[in-house]
Design a protein around this motif. Sequence first.
Motif: not given
Length: 365
Positions: A120, A124, A154-155, A157-158, A162, A199
Motif C-alpha cells: 500500500e 502511494r 480495496r486498500r 485500489r484506494e 488500478h 474493488a
Amino acid sequence: MTADEVLELFRFVPPRETLAGFLRETDPLVIEAVREAAETTLLKYCGSKVYYRGLIEFSNICTLDCGYCGIRKSNTLVRRYTVSPEAVIQAAKWCAEAHYGSLVLQSGERRDEEFVSMVETLVRRIKSETVSSVLPRGLGITLCVGEQSLETFRRFREAGAHRYLLRIETTNPGLFRTIHPKEQSLDSRLLCLDYLRQAGFQVGTGVMIGLPGQTPEMLADDLLFYREHGFDMFGMGPFIPHKDTPMGSSPVMPCGERTRMGLMMIALARLLTKNTNIAATTALQALDPVGREKGLSFGANVLMPQLTPLEFRENYLLYENKPCVDEEKEDCLNCLRRRVEMVGREVALDEWGDSLHFSAGSGQP
Ligand code: SAM
C-alpha cells in the motif's frame, strides 16, 4: 483457410471443438491466416501501439507451494529477498523517466499485514513521486501479488493501483488440483477475480500453456472462460519446468510446440476478446529468442521490460532459462524498442495504455 474466413468465423463465439482444432493446427498456411486475422483485429480495435509496463519483482518470499513455481515456499535453494522501498521507488522513477508510463509490482504471495501495508505504501509513494508534466497522475500501476481479501484489494485500489493481474493458471478443476497443493483452490481464485472487479480494478488473468496433462480442449475452455467473464487483460505463456520443483522433471511438449500453442492462444484470445490488453510474456522469449516479437504479431499489445534491480533478478527464477536476467535496464529498453519496430509497430510513450475493454465497459481507470 484465409484470414477473412477466420475473421468471419469469429464474428460469433466459435464452439470449443473449433478452438481446440486451431490449437492442434500445424499447417503453416492456416497458422498464418489466424495470425493475420488476429493482427487485423488488434489494429482495428486497439491500434498499433505497444504499451510498456516496467516489471519490478520486489520480493520472492512466498507462502504458497505451487508445484510448478521456482519461488514456491518449499524450494529452500532460493535466496529470499525483499527489495528496499527506496530501491523500488528509484526503479519506479527510472521507469517514469524512461517514458514507460506504467509499471507492474510483482512478488510471491503473502497476506500478512506487514506485507499488505508495505505494498500500500509503495503504491502511494510511486503515485505521488512519479507525477510530472507528461504523467500528471503519475505512473499507472498494475499489481500482481496474488490472492488477497476483498478488504486488501480495496486498500490497494484506494492507494492508487488500478490494474491487477491474477492468473487462473487453468480453469480445469482436475488439472488445477494436480499442479497445486490441496490448500489452494480454483474456487478461491475465481472469488478473488470477482473481488477485484468489486474493488474497481481492471482485471487481468491468464493460463500456463503446455502443462503436463493439459489438452487443447482444456485450453479452449480457458479461452471461452476469458470471453465469458469479460476480463480486461491477459498474460499467458508456456509452462517451463524448473528443476527444483515437483514438476521439474514432468514430461513436456517440445519447445517449438509450446511456442506454437502459446502464440495460437494469444491470437485466439485476441479474436475472441477484441479490445483487451494482451501481453507478450517473457516466458515466450525463454523458448524462442524472438518469441515476444512473434507474440506481438499474433495480437499482443503489451510488453513487460525488466526493472528488477540486477542483484535480485537471479533469485526470481520462476522457471529456467529466464531471459534478461543479467541485462541492464537501459540495454533492455533499447533492445525492446528495436524488437517492437521490427514487427512494424510503435512504442507508446508516457501513456498508461489502459484496456479499452475496461473503459468501454464497466468504469473509470
Ligand atoms: N504470486 C503471484 C501470483 O500467483 O499471482 C505473482 C507471482 S507468480 C510467480 C506469477 C506467475 O508466474 C504465475 O501466475 C504463473 O503463471 C507463472 N509461473 C510460475 N512458474 C512458472 C513456470 N514454471 N513456467 C511458466 N510460468 C510460471
